[in-house]
Write a protein that holds these residues in place. Structure first.
Motif, short mmCIF file in Angstrom:
data_model
loop_
_atom_site.label_atom_id
_atom_site.label_comp_id
_atom_site.label_asym_id
_atom_site.label_seq_id
_atom_site.Cartn_x
_atom_site.Cartn_y
_atom_site.Cartn_z
N ARG A 320 -15.24 7.76 4.18
CA ARG A 320 -14.64 7.25 5.43
C ARG A 320 -14.86 8.27 6.56
O ARG A 320 -15.09 7.90 7.71
N THR A 321 -14.80 9.56 6.21
CA THR A 321 -15.04 10.61 7.21
C THR A 321 -16.47 10.52 7.74
O THR A 321 -16.70 10.55 8.96
N ASP A 323 -18.49 7.99 7.61
CA ASP A 323 -18.68 6.72 8.37
C ASP A 323 -18.32 6.97 9.84
O ASP A 323 -19.06 6.59 10.75
N ALA A 324 -17.15 7.61 10.04
CA ALA A 324 -16.67 7.83 11.41
C ALA A 324 -17.57 8.84 12.14
O ALA A 324 -17.93 8.64 13.31
N LEU A 327 -20.80 7.42 13.38
CA LEU A 327 -20.63 6.68 14.64
C LEU A 327 -20.63 7.63 15.82
O LEU A 327 -21.34 7.45 16.80
#
Ligand SMILES: Cc1cc2nc3c(=O)[nH]c(=O)nc-3n(C[C@H](O)[C@H](O)[C@H](O)COP(=O)(O)OP(=O)(O)OC[C@H]3O[C@@H](n4cnc5c(N)ncnc54)[C@H](O)[C@@H]3O)c2cc1C
Length: 382
Positions: A320-321, A323-324, A327
């Motif tokens: 999740r880290t 992924d962010a 971006l």
């Protein structure tokens, strides 16, 4: 048709070998078959960089000395797209081991542990009487699909490919370097960002050199892929003419398709587990392969649920880290700010290495420091 195997692994790269090794490590009587379309040793387009985290995985698999004869590399140098630089010593050394050597050693270790290794290209998959049947000939209680970026197993179980927007493509070659060169260099490029070149010395007078970028950015050039990749590599590392150039796709983790379906578990590149910030995939391949092998022999009733849970606990927060961060990293200024902060603060450098090469996450205080630098650069227009 053979007797039913406890586990059949498709693909003898790091993910597949790790799955097979772990299954036999936990259950020495398990019947494990490893299939690969190639004979080993075989080459694989890769930067050959094995992070310290990958060595931790080798130790867990009972192979702590598998690459101990290769020289450790302690120095890392990164130039950001806007020219910010950091040169530092990593907390734990990395290794560079040609994949023709590394993968063959893993397969040999699996064979020595009682895994049957066969050359076989998988083309078909069916489910019959609760077993997975490959090519109408090989039946298994569980299958690990570790057949790489263009996984056939993934398609055969009806799961989507990693979308192009989350797929990178990179070319790698080998160049001559001084014997004492022990700095891993990464040179990022603003044009067609995200894009970067690397030079990873092996320790024997050669270095793995390469260049990678996102697939849609490559297509947007309108030029033949080979021309762009080879050209940019020569442009960024003009002093290191490369031989044996070879390219391959990198399915990045923000586009990961999922852990599998039914009794088929996906691991490594087949599961889209490549770090979107660095292109590192060997550690995630070893880790996910190990967890898939574990689930197959420890939870034969429902291996997928067990695998999903273990993978989530090991990598969920990290993924999740990244992924962010992937971006945020669409803006080259974000990377300039992150490298700028890392150059001033060693603990930030170490943390970025953990996020880029391991299972690290980012504490909010660091995000704030980078965001401040990012904002500052935007305000100053640099
Ligand atoms: C140019 C480049 C540079 C990279 N640099 C680095 C780096 O420096 N460090 C790093 O950590 N990662 C790097 N990566 C990523 C890394 O190479 C992959 O993440 C890693 O190889 C994944 O391992 P795997 O076992 O999942 O798949 P693979 O290593 O691709 O192995 C898959 C295996 O499956 C076999 N196979 C395929 N289809 C079938 C079939 N139908 N039947 C039977 N067998 C089949 C293949 O022969 C192969 O042996 C790089 C990638 C590229 C392209």
């Amino acid at each position: 048709m053979d007797d039913v195997w406890d586990l059949v692994v498709v693909g003898g790269g790091p993910a597949g070998s790790a799955a097979a090794l772990r299954a036999r490590q936990l259950r020495p009587d398990a019947r494990v078959l490893l299939l690969d379309r190639a004979d080993f040793p075989r080459d694989k387009a890769c930067g050959d960089g094995i992070a310290a985290h990958g060595r931790d995985e080798l130790a867990l698999l009972g192979l702590p000395d598998l690459i101990a004869d290769y020289r450790p590399t302690r120095h890392l140098s990164i130039v950001s797209p806007g020219g910010a630089e950091v040169h530092a010593t990593v907390a734990r050394p990395n290794h560079v081991v040609p994949r023709a050597v590394f993968d063959a050693r893993l397969v040999e270790a699996a064979r020595a542990r009682g895994v049957e290794v066969r050359r076989h290209r998988v083309r078909a998959l069916a489910v019959r009487h609760g077993h997975v049947v490959l090519d109408e000939a090989i039946a298994a209680r569980a299958v690990v699909g570790a057949d790489g970026a263009n996984s056939v197993v993934r398609r055969l179980i009806g799961m989507a490919d990693v979308p192009d927007r989350h797929t990178a493509i990179a070319v790698r070659g080998y160049a001559d370097v001084p014997l004492d060169d022990d700095v891993q260099r990464i040179a990022m490029q603003g044009r067609g960002w995200p894009a970067y070149a690397w030079s990873f010395p092996v320790g024997d007078g050669s270095a793995n050199v390469g260049f990678g970028m996102l697939l849609p950015r490559l297509r947007a050039t309108g030029l033949p892929g080979r021309e762009v990749l080879h050209g940019r590599l020569a442009e960024l590392l003009p002093h290191l003419p490369a031989r044996d150039l070879r390219a391959h796709h990198l399915p990045l983790s923000p586009g990961r398709p999922g852990a599998g379906a039914g009794r088929v578990l996906l691991a490594g590149d087949a599961a889209g587990l490549i770090n979107p910030l660095t292109g590192e995939g060997i550690y995630y391949a070893l880790l996910s392969g190990r967890l898939a092998g574990e689930a197959a022999v420890q939870a034969p009733g429902d291996p997928l649920t067990a695998y999903r849970g273990r993978l989530g606990r090991a990598l969920g927060r990290h993924l999740r880290t990244t992924d962010a961060l992937a971006l945020a990293a669409r803006s080259p200024r974000f990377i300039d700010a992150a490298i700028g902060v890392a150059a001033r603060r060693k603990e930030v450098f170490d943390l970025l290495v953990e996020v880029g090469l391991g299972a690290g996450t980012v504490p909010p205080s660091l995000l704030l420091a980078v965001a401040r630098g990012w904002l500052g650069r935007a305000v100053r227009g640099v």
